[in-house]
Design an enzyme around this catalytic site. Structure first.
Site, PDB file in Angstrom:
ATOM      1  N   SER A  25     -11.812  30.943 -25.007  1.00  0.00           N
ATOM      2  CA  SER A  25     -12.410  32.104 -25.754  1.00  0.00           C
ATOM      3  C   SER A  25     -11.296  33.170 -25.215  1.00  0.00           C
ATOM      4  CB  SER A  25     -13.477  32.232 -25.782  1.00  0.00           C
ATOM      5  OG  SER A  25     -14.164  31.791 -26.887  1.00  0.00           O
ATOM      6  N   THR A  70     -22.187  29.683 -26.025  1.00  0.00           N
ATOM      7  CA  THR A  70     -21.789  28.753 -25.986  1.00  0.00           C
ATOM      8  C   THR A  70     -23.254  27.483 -25.096  1.00  0.00           C
ATOM      9  OG1 THR A  70     -19.518  26.625 -25.928  1.00  0.00           O
ATOM     10  CG2 THR A  70     -20.305  28.169 -23.830  1.00  0.00           C
ATOM     11  N   LYS A  74     -27.096  28.021 -26.697  1.00  0.00           N
ATOM     12  CA  LYS A  74     -26.862  28.745 -28.788  1.00  0.00           C
ATOM     13  C   LYS A  74     -28.087  28.012 -29.459  1.00  0.00           C
ATOM     14  CE  LYS A  74     -22.092  26.972 -29.641  1.00  0.00           C
ATOM     15  NZ  LYS A  74     -21.491  26.038 -31.133  1.00  0.00           N
ATOM     16  N   ASN A  95     -23.125  31.539 -31.955  1.00  0.00           N
ATOM     17  CA  ASN A  95     -22.103  31.359 -31.388  1.00  0.00           C
ATOM     18  C   ASN A  95     -22.034  33.237 -30.799  1.00  0.00           C
ATOM     19  OD1 ASN A  95     -20.941  32.155 -33.866  1.00  0.00           O
ATOM     20  ND2 ASN A  95     -19.620  30.042 -33.285  1.00  0.00           N
ATOM     21  N   ASP A 110     -19.821  29.080 -37.113  1.00  0.00           N
ATOM     22  CA  ASP A 110     -18.679  27.345 -36.717  1.00  0.00           C
ATOM     23  C   ASP A 110     -18.473  27.380 -38.129  1.00  0.00           C
ATOM     24  OD1 ASP A 110     -18.539  27.679 -34.435  1.00  0.00           O
ATOM     25  OD2 ASP A 110     -20.351  26.196 -34.233  1.00  0.00           O
ATOM     26  N   GLY A 137     -24.225  15.628 -35.665  1.00  0.00           N
ATOM     27  CA  GLY A 137     -24.971  16.704 -35.307  1.00  0.00           C
ATOM     28  C   GLY A 137     -24.758  18.181 -35.677  1.00  0.00           C
ATOM     29  N   TYR A 226      -9.786  18.827 -29.914  1.00  0.00           N
ATOM     30  CA  TYR A 226      -8.672  19.374 -29.889  1.00  0.00           C
ATOM     31  C   TYR A 226      -8.198  19.524 -28.624  1.00  0.00           C
ATOM     32  CZ  TYR A 226     -11.335  23.305 -27.860  1.00  0.00           C
ATOM     33  OH  TYR A 226     -12.266  24.087 -27.113  1.00  0.00           O
TER      34      TYR A 226
HETATM   35  P1  ATR Z   1     -22.297  18.983 -31.914  1.00  0.00           P
HETATM   36  O1  ATR Z   1     -23.193  19.890 -31.621  1.00  0.00           O
HETATM   37  O2  ATR Z   1     -21.268  18.861 -30.781  1.00  0.00           O
HETATM   38  O3  ATR Z   1     -21.952  18.463 -33.526  1.00  0.00           O
HETATM   39  P2  ATR Z   1     -23.992  16.635 -31.097  1.00  0.00           P
HETATM   40  O4  ATR Z   1     -25.379  17.638 -31.953  1.00  0.00           O
HETATM   41  O5  ATR Z   1     -24.258  16.169 -29.670  1.00  0.00           O
HETATM   42  O6  ATR Z   1     -23.305  17.711 -30.815  1.00  0.00           O
HETATM   43  O7  ATR Z   1     -23.831  15.414 -31.936  1.00  0.00           O
HETATM   44  C1  ATR Z   1     -22.922  14.703 -31.855  1.00  0.00           C
HETATM   45  C2  ATR Z   1     -22.258  13.758 -32.293  1.00  0.00           C
HETATM   46  O8  ATR Z   1     -21.675  12.946 -32.264  1.00  0.00           O
HETATM   47  C3  ATR Z   1     -23.186  12.839 -33.257  1.00  0.00           C
HETATM   48  O9  ATR Z   1     -23.188  12.758 -34.661  1.00  0.00           O
HETATM   49  C4  ATR Z   1     -22.906  11.635 -31.748  1.00  0.00           C
HETATM   50  O10 ATR Z   1     -23.938  10.756 -32.625  1.00  0.00           O
HETATM   51  P3  ATR Z   1     -25.338  10.335 -31.902  1.00  0.00           P
HETATM   52  O11 ATR Z   1     -25.880  11.377 -33.082  1.00  0.00           O
HETATM   53  O12 ATR Z   1     -25.489   8.888 -32.858  1.00  0.00           O
HETATM   54  O13 ATR Z   1     -25.556  10.834 -30.623  1.00  0.00           O
HETATM   55  C5  ATR Z   1     -22.330  11.340 -32.110  1.00  0.00           C
HETATM   56  N1  ATR Z   1     -21.685  10.514 -30.889  1.00  0.00           N
HETATM   57  C6  ATR Z   1     -21.458  10.924 -29.440  1.00  0.00           C
HETATM   58  N2  ATR Z   1     -20.929  10.510 -28.942  1.00  0.00           N
HETATM   59  C7  ATR Z   1     -20.838   8.691 -29.482  1.00  0.00           C
HETATM   60  C8  ATR Z   1     -20.395   7.579 -29.372  1.00  0.00           C
HETATM   61  N3  ATR Z   1     -20.178   7.620 -27.636  1.00  0.00           N
HETATM   62  N4  ATR Z   1     -20.787   6.950 -30.412  1.00  0.00           N
HETATM   63  C9  ATR Z   1     -20.905   7.425 -31.460  1.00  0.00           C
HETATM   64  N5  ATR Z   1     -21.114   8.898 -31.581  1.00  0.00           N
HETATM   65  C10 ATR Z   1     -21.426   9.610 -30.479  1.00  0.00           C
END
Ligand code: ATR
Length: 286
Positions: A25, A70, A74, A95, A110, A137, A226
């Site tokens: 940022s 961050t 949040k 955020n 976002d 998520g 990214y």
């Molecule tokens: P964000 O705010 O970045 O969306 P989050 O709320 O922790 O972060 O969500 C992460 C997402 O990545 C979720 O959809 C998660 O799947 P789960 O809900 O089953 O945990 C997915 N994710 C992270 N690691 C994963 C992995 N190794 N395999 C499949 N999905 C994964």
């Protein structure tokens, strides 16, 4: 030596989180301050878990007009703020923070950032009628909201833990359908837009294993990751002739509303700024 007069009244903003060392940022806001000739500053400040309330209480005294927030603050930032935008309430997380009439405001940019990134990099994308969203998520929630806002008629949301996808489907109503991750190849057949909102494919994380054979040739493929700039998903999609959009645009565009609040000017996401960020990501091995 005293600072020049124009810097004494300079506005200060920052990004807070823990860890914060790798935040990009400052690069974004620093570029806008410099190119717009605004005498302000934007720093990164480590605020450890449990220290957010203290930071907010002393923010104005420290001379800050606001901040980006961050991980891991949040959700708590939204709770601690005295005022919230409707979209911050909707997403349950903030955020972007600013002080207005002595009160702390919380916003979430976002969803707006994602929408603007597609508008800039894939004009016309919103003719898409069906989308397949990988992940359920916080990022997925913001992206689904953007897609619905722009008229996507049906969204299939697949997730490793299907109950989180079901929760999003319940939240958004009849246009959003939950499914298991394994169903992605079948659901892909009808998708005009495929979006990865998970961290899969990010440097240091597990790879995203998803064959694209069943994806329509004119489907757009977008990845919010990214680092690297071109994920395996995007590389494969490009090789198959799909239009692709990487995750850097969302990072750049989500930063715009905060800058407007803090510094009173509307900045642009220019090719030059994008190149600066791309260089930085590459230097970090992305
Ligand atoms: P964000 O705010 O970045 O969306 P989050 O709320 O922790 O972060 O969500 C992460 C997402 O990545 C979720 O959809 C998660 O799947 P789960 O809900 O089953 O945990 C997915 N994710 C992270 N690691 C994963 C992995 N190794 N395999 C499949 N999905 C994964």
């Amino acid at each position: 030596m005293d600072p020049p007069v124009n810097q004494m009244s300079a506005r200060r903003a920052c990004v807070i989180g823990s860890p914060i060392a790798h935040s990009r940022s400052p690069l974004i806001h620093g570029y806008w301050l410099q190119t717009l000739g605004i005498p302000g500053s934007y720093d990164k400040i480590e605020v450890k878990p449990g220290e957010l309330a203290e930071f907010f209480a002393s923010m104005a005294e420290k001379g800050f007009v606001g901040c980006n927030v961050t991980v891991p603050h949040k959700e708590e930032a939204l709770k601690l703020a005295q005022r919230r935008t409707a979209r911050a309430e909707e997403f349950g997380a903030a955020n972007t923070i600013w002080i207005e009439n002595g009160e702390i405001w919380a916003d979430n940019t976002d969803s707006h950032g994602y929408e603007m990134s597609l508008d800039q990099e894939a004009p016309g994308w919103d003719t898409a009628r069906r989308a397949l969203v990988l992940g359920a998520g916080g990022a997925s929630r913001a992206i689904i909201a953007a897609l619905l806002r722009r008229g996507v008629e049906r969204i299939d949301c697949v997730n490793r833990s299907v109950e989180r996808a079901e929760a999003l489907a319940a939240l958004f109503g009849s246009k959003v359908h939950a499914a298991r991750f394994e169903e992605a190849p079948v659901l892909m057949k009808d998708a005009d837009l495929l979006v990865n909102t998970t961290a899969l494919g990010m440097r240091g994380k597990d790879p995203l294993v998803l064959p694209l054979e069943t994806l329509k040739t004119d489907a757009l493929v977008s990845d919010i990751v990214y680092v690297p700039l071109e994920t395996d998903l995007l590389r494969e999609a490009k090789a198959r002739g799909h239009r692709i959009v990487g995750g850097l645009g969302m990072l750049l565009h989500q930063a715009v509303p905060g800058f407007v609040h803090w510094f009173g000017a509307t900045p642009s996401v220019t090719p030059e700024l994008r190149a600066i960020l791309e260089d930085d990501v590459r230097k970090a091995g992305g």
